[in-house]
Design a protein around this motif. Structure first.
Motif, PDB file in Angstrom:
ATOM      1  N   ALA A 194       8.104  69.290 159.212  1.00  0.00           N
ATOM      2  CA  ALA A 194       6.975  68.735 159.956  1.00  0.00           C
ATOM      3  C   ALA A 194       7.313  67.341 160.465  1.00  0.00           C
ATOM      4  N   ARG A 195       6.943  67.063 161.706  1.00  0.00           N
ATOM      5  CA  ARG A 195       7.139  65.718 162.244  1.00  0.00           C
ATOM      6  C   ARG A 195       6.110  64.787 161.652  1.00  0.00           C
ATOM      7  N   GLN A 196       6.480  63.518 161.560  1.00  0.00           N
ATOM      8  CA  GLN A 196       5.579  62.535 160.966  1.00  0.00           C
ATOM      9  C   GLN A 196       5.392  61.364 161.926  1.00  0.00           C
ATOM     10  N   PHE A 197       4.139  60.943 162.090  1.00  0.00           N
ATOM     11  CA  PHE A 197       3.794  59.793 162.917  1.00  0.00           C
ATOM     12  C   PHE A 197       2.952  58.853 162.070  1.00  0.00           C
ATOM     13  N   ASN A 198       3.140  57.538 162.251  1.00  0.00           N
ATOM     14  CA  ASN A 198       2.222  56.619 161.582  1.00  0.00           C
ATOM     15  C   ASN A 198       0.962  56.522 162.441  1.00  0.00           C
ATOM     16  N   VAL A 199      -0.055  55.866 161.935  1.00  0.00           N
ATOM     17  CA  VAL A 199      -1.344  55.827 162.622  1.00  0.00           C
ATOM     18  C   VAL A 199      -1.208  55.224 164.025  1.00  0.00           C
ATOM     19  N   HIS A 200      -0.477  54.135 164.152  1.00  0.00           N
ATOM     20  CA  HIS A 200      -0.313  53.502 165.468  1.00  0.00           C
ATOM     21  C   HIS A 200       0.382  54.453 166.444  1.00  0.00           C
ATOM     22  N   GLU A 201       1.452  55.113 166.005  1.00  0.00           N
ATOM     23  CA  GLU A 201       2.152  56.073 166.868  1.00  0.00           C
ATOM     24  C   GLU A 201       1.229  57.230 167.245  1.00  0.00           C
ATOM     25  N   ALA A 202       0.440  57.682 166.288  1.00  0.00           N
ATOM     26  CA  ALA A 202      -0.461  58.806 166.541  1.00  0.00           C
ATOM     27  C   ALA A 202      -1.488  58.444 167.609  1.00  0.00           C
ATOM     28  N   LYS A 203      -2.037  57.220 167.541  1.00  0.00           N
ATOM     29  CA  LYS A 203      -3.004  56.787 168.557  1.00  0.00           C
ATOM     30  C   LYS A 203      -2.324  56.666 169.919  1.00  0.00           C
ATOM     31  N   THR A 204      -1.125  56.126 169.932  1.00  0.00           N
ATOM     32  CA  THR A 204      -0.404  55.900 171.184  1.00  0.00           C
ATOM     33  C   THR A 204       0.060  57.206 171.822  1.00  0.00           C
ATOM     34  N   HIS A 205       0.454  58.171 171.008  1.00  0.00           N
ATOM     35  CA  HIS A 205       1.055  59.414 171.518  1.00  0.00           C
ATOM     36  C   HIS A 205       0.201  60.646 171.205  1.00  0.00           C
ATOM     37  N   PHE A 206      -1.111  60.470 171.201  1.00  0.00           N
ATOM     38  CA  PHE A 206      -2.007  61.568 170.827  1.00  0.00           C
ATOM     39  C   PHE A 206      -1.809  62.798 171.703  1.00  0.00           C
ATOM     40  N   SER A 207      -1.675  62.619 173.021  1.00  0.00           N
ATOM     41  CA  SER A 207      -1.490  63.767 173.919  1.00  0.00           C
ATOM     42  C   SER A 207      -0.210  64.518 173.580  1.00  0.00           C
ATOM     43  N   LYS A 208       0.867  63.775 173.287  1.00  0.00           N
ATOM     44  CA  LYS A 208       2.138  64.400 172.921  1.00  0.00           C
ATOM     45  C   LYS A 208       1.979  65.194 171.622  1.00  0.00           C
ATOM     46  N   ILE A 209       1.255  64.618 170.663  1.00  0.00           N
ATOM     47  CA  ILE A 209       1.026  65.307 169.393  1.00  0.00           C
ATOM     48  C   ILE A 209       0.283  66.616 169.630  1.00  0.00           C
ATOM     49  N   LEU A 210      -0.745  66.595 170.485  1.00  0.00           N
ATOM     50  CA  LEU A 210      -1.492  67.819 170.783  1.00  0.00           C
ATOM     51  C   LEU A 210      -0.605  68.871 171.432  1.00  0.00           C
ATOM     52  N   GLU A 211       0.292  68.462 172.317  1.00  0.00           N
ATOM     53  CA  GLU A 211       1.223  69.408 172.943  1.00  0.00           C
ATOM     54  C   GLU A 211       2.136  70.035 171.892  1.00  0.00           C
ATOM     55  N   LEU A 212       2.640  69.213 170.969  1.00  0.00           N
ATOM     56  CA  LEU A 212       3.508  69.726 169.912  1.00  0.00           C
ATOM     57  C   LEU A 212       2.769  70.720 169.032  1.00  0.00           C
ATOM     58  N   VAL A 213       1.541  70.382 168.675  1.00  0.00           N
ATOM     59  CA  VAL A 213       0.731  71.270 167.835  1.00  0.00           C
ATOM     60  C   VAL A 213       0.418  72.568 168.585  1.00  0.00           C
ATOM     61  N   ALA A 214       0.112  72.454 169.868  1.00  0.00           N
ATOM     62  CA  ALA A 214      -0.184  73.643 170.667  1.00  0.00           C
ATOM     63  C   ALA A 214       1.023  74.578 170.737  1.00  0.00           C
ATOM     64  N   SER A 215       2.220  74.027 170.619  1.00  0.00           N
ATOM     65  CA  SER A 215       3.428  74.862 170.655  1.00  0.00           C
ATOM     66  C   SER A 215       3.801  75.392 169.270  1.00  0.00           C
ATOM     67  N   GLY A 216       2.957  75.104 168.259  1.00  0.00           N
ATOM     68  CA  GLY A 216       3.162  75.679 166.942  1.00  0.00           C
ATOM     69  C   GLY A 216       3.628  74.720 165.864  1.00  0.00           C
ATOM     70  N   GLU A 217       3.899  73.475 166.197  1.00  0.00           N
ATOM     71  CA  GLU A 217       4.374  72.519 165.194  1.00  0.00           C
ATOM     72  C   GLU A 217       3.221  71.959 164.365  1.00  0.00           C
ATOM     73  N   GLU A 218       3.546  71.555 163.149  1.00  0.00           N
ATOM     74  CA  GLU A 218       2.600  70.840 162.300  1.00  0.00           C
ATOM     75  C   GLU A 218       3.015  69.381 162.288  1.00  0.00           C
ATOM     76  N   ILE A 219       2.050  68.487 162.435  1.00  0.00           N
ATOM     77  CA  ILE A 219       2.310  67.050 162.501  1.00  0.00           C
ATOM     78  C   ILE A 219       1.609  66.368 161.324  1.00  0.00           C
ATOM     79  N   THR A 220       2.326  65.491 160.649  1.00  0.00           N
ATOM     80  CA  THR A 220       1.757  64.713 159.555  1.00  0.00           C
ATOM     81  C   THR A 220       1.500  63.298 160.051  1.00  0.00           C
ATOM     82  N   ILE A 221       0.316  62.776 159.742  1.00  0.00           N
ATOM     83  CA  ILE A 221      -0.051  61.399 160.083  1.00  0.00           C
ATOM     84  C   ILE A 221      -0.002  60.585 158.789  1.00  0.00           C
ATOM     85  N   SER A 222       0.693  59.443 158.845  1.00  0.00           N
ATOM     86  CA  SER A 222       0.855  58.603 157.653  1.00  0.00           C
ATOM     87  C   SER A 222       0.248  57.229 157.871  1.00  0.00           C
TER      88      SER A 222
END
Length: 89
Positions: free
Chosen positions: A5-33
């Motif tokens: 699973a890919r991991q993003f910290n909170v700041h990265e998650a806020k900055t790259h939210f659209s990218k995270i949604l695309e990754l999740v839509a393609s089947g990946e699981e994302i962890t927020i730290s």
């Protein structure tokens, strides 16, 4: 935690939210730290059920033979215009 699973910290998650949604839509699981500790996981929703054959619910649903019989409801026929008003059947 899944090592793949890919991991993003909170700041990265806020900055790259659209990218995270695309990754999740393609089947990946994302962890927020937060402060290096995992606090949330973003996972894909389960896909829609695609029925491939009729009768998939056979044996799971039971209907009484008279499920649509409204003869014991005195106002039903009149309410839906099935008998003339004032007809006391």
């Amino acid at each position: 935690m899944d090592a793949a699973a890919r991991q993003f910290n909170v700041h990265e998650a806020k900055t790259h939210f659209s990218k995270i949604l695309e990754l999740v839509a393609s089947g990946e699981e994302i962890t927020i730290s937060k402060s290096g500790e995992p606090v949330a996981k973003v996972i894909p929703l389960e896909g829609k059920v695609h029925r491939t054959d009729y009768g998939a619910l056979r044996g799971q649903i039971v209907l009484a033979d008279d499920f649509d019989d409204m003869s014991d409801d005195p106002g039903f026929a009149e309410a839906f215009g099935l008998t003339p008003p004032g007809d006391d059947r």
